[in-house]
Write an enzyme that holds these catalytic residues in place. Sequence first.
Site, PDB file in Angstrom:
ATOM      1  CD1 TRP A   1       0.274  -0.934   3.161  1.00  0.00           C
ATOM      2  CD2 TRP A   1      -0.049   1.426   3.164  1.00  0.00           C
ATOM      3  NE1 TRP A   1       0.780  -0.535   4.480  1.00  0.00           N
ATOM      4  CE2 TRP A   1       0.608   0.790   4.519  1.00  0.00           C
ATOM      5  CE3 TRP A   1      -0.327   2.525   3.023  1.00  0.00           C
ATOM      6  CZ2 TRP A   1       0.898   1.614   5.461  1.00  0.00           C
ATOM      7  CZ3 TRP A   1       0.057   3.440   4.101  1.00  0.00           C
ATOM      8  CH2 TRP A   1       0.747   3.099   5.246  1.00  0.00           C
TER       9      TRP A   1
ATOM     10  CG  HIS B   1       8.580   2.674   3.047  1.00  0.00           C
ATOM     11  ND1 HIS B   1       8.829   2.081   1.755  1.00  0.00           N
ATOM     12  CD2 HIS B   1       8.696   3.875   3.029  1.00  0.00           C
ATOM     13  CE1 HIS B   1       9.046   3.077   0.821  1.00  0.00           C
ATOM     14  NE2 HIS B   1       8.837   4.044   1.790  1.00  0.00           N
TER      15      HIS B   1
ATOM     16  CE1 TYR C   1      12.958   0.090  15.635  1.00  0.00           C
ATOM     17  CE2 TYR C   1      13.486  -0.121  17.944  1.00  0.00           C
ATOM     18  CZ  TYR C   1      13.577  -0.635  16.689  1.00  0.00           C
ATOM     19  OH  TYR C   1      14.081  -1.731  16.158  1.00  0.00           O
TER      20      TYR C   1
ATOM     21  CB  SER D   1       2.315   1.042  12.677  1.00  0.00           C
ATOM     22  OG  SER D   1       2.312   2.181  12.071  1.00  0.00           O
TER      23      SER D   1
ATOM     24  CG  ASP E   1      -2.191   9.342  10.295  1.00  0.00           C
ATOM     25  OD1 ASP E   1      -0.995   8.642   9.855  1.00  0.00           O
ATOM     26  OD2 ASP E   1      -3.338   9.059  10.653  1.00  0.00           O
TER      27      ASP E   1
ATOM     28  CG  HIS F   1       6.403   6.255   8.202  1.00  0.00           C
ATOM     29  ND1 HIS F   1       6.736   4.904   8.251  1.00  0.00           N
ATOM     30  CD2 HIS F   1       5.554   6.395   9.287  1.00  0.00           C
ATOM     31  CE1 HIS F   1       6.062   4.329   9.473  1.00  0.00           C
ATOM     32  NE2 HIS F   1       5.268   5.291  10.165  1.00  0.00           N
TER      33      HIS F   1
END
Lengths: 300, 300
Positions: A138, A238, A232, A235, A168, A240
């Site tokens: 996604w 990758h 950290y 979720s 978001d 972000h």
Amino acid sequence: SCDFPKNESARESPISGFETRRILRDSAREKNIFVHGKIDDQEAVVILEKTPIRQDTLPEMFKTSTLRLEMRNDIYSTYNLQPPSHLNEIKTTVICPATEKHVKKYLRQETFLIEESGDDYRNITLPYISSKSFSVQWVHNILEKRAEADRIVFEDPDAHVGFVLLPDFKWDQKQLDDLYLIAIVHRRDLKSLRSLTSEDLPLLRNIREKGQEAIQERYGVPACKLRAFLHYQPSYYHLHVHFTSLDYEAPGCGVERAHLLSDVIQNLEADSAYYWSRSLSFPLRADDALLLKFREAGKL
Amino acid sequence: SCDFPKNESARESPISGFETRRILRDSAREKNIFVHGKIDDQEAVVILEKTPIRQDTLPEMFKTSTLRLEMRNDIYSTYNLQPPSHLNEIKTTVICPATEKHVKKYLRQETFLIEESGDDYRNITLPYISSKSFSVQWVHNILEKRAEADRIVFEDPDAHVGFVLLPDFKWDQKQLDDLYLIAIVHRRDLKSLRSLTSEDLPLLRNIREKGQEAIQERYGVPACKLRAFLHYQPSYYHLHVHFTSLDYEAPGCGVERAHLLSDVIQNLEADSAYYWSRSLSFPLRADDALLLKFREAGKL
């Protein structure tokens, strides 16, 4: 059965015969409660949450409520106020029939603080992440404009320092109070904070500068009103960066999970191996498979 | 006048004639609202906050409420529930006559993120703190057992690495959910994070170890369920460490103000001058005098 007509008094309503089994979760601060029980022999979850106090209802509420004095001391007094029912509703959600998965989802989960050394990351966390091969398809869809292209607020297309900035999902964009945007990097080799070295400083500085500029331009919110941070554990693996309004106590901005972008940049400036070598603390839910891995390794 | 008899209907109640002037603050999340206005020509502040949903009222609430269907989709449905008034009170606080100070206290204040370099600390913040000579007499009272001696949970009396551990005022100690304790060091030369060097590592490690042990012993809460952190800026300039329950989203544990004790220890292990030299970010309210100092110095 869980089926029922549209408008009715409680006596015939689905919840009038609700049998409470146990409280899954509640919050005194947010005035909600999650209850597991039965409706006509079917498993059900009922969620109650009081509604926000609306300014436009205040004049009627002040005029028509009943007031009971609790305490009086000098210029201070406290009361219990009973407003007419129609001004004081409770938002109710019914899930029926509910599965074990629904019940588990709403059950308050204990969390445990993990202290992950650099070696723990390489021996426990990284193998776990790799074995699960969590899909970030996604994310790729967004980067390649195959999805959510119309939501993009800003893009720097550069392959090395570029990123896409978009709202978001938690932000409905109707007010700036809870402003929440995500910058997703174009590079695909950075999983998390743990992947970063001083070589990535141009990328991080670019996100900070252009992200702040884009938010100032689009929403009129200056950098000193923003909280820019990484999670950290994240979720998804990758890289972000989160941008939220400073005045908004966003979920996930607690010190045990969030790392300020400005601190990350400074730490890498001083020590390229900072996030490779340091112990990082983060919370894991009791039902998180990664927690099990740490337990198996005797680390909890 | 603000005076009024004890039990009465709203028609004769102090707030029935309340004239709203403006909303000082409200929270959709916490279901409260702070209103400034007038009662019989006197300035007043009225605070409304919905009450938590109590488990023991659920059976009656389910039986006697009216329910209006909002949405239905598969197994999910949502309603507006109107409970009888006595099960759904609003906690009301009246301050009357209210002064300008009350109004200012409750008015939502914008906050700004300051990025304070080491030099900014020495040129702006430290002179400001010193000039104000904020009293920490109450802290000394605790350390010398002239006040709150009965509240002390644990003490290490050592002059160099010792501290006193006691419950924070925000915690009523009735449940462990919102456990909140403070460790106050015996040393009086440490103002804040900015004062710390690697020489203070024995003190910090001692607080971590003995603080965790004492909390485990007294409350049965293990270290992996605790968040231990320092504030920068702190609310008083005598070094102290916060211990809160990990599951409790305590106010002030946001990444923009809190620093995990374990990170502080690691940072000082790697670089004794870490907190002397680094830029530290923190929020300041618009009415904070320190903000004005940064503004005057052209730093905002």
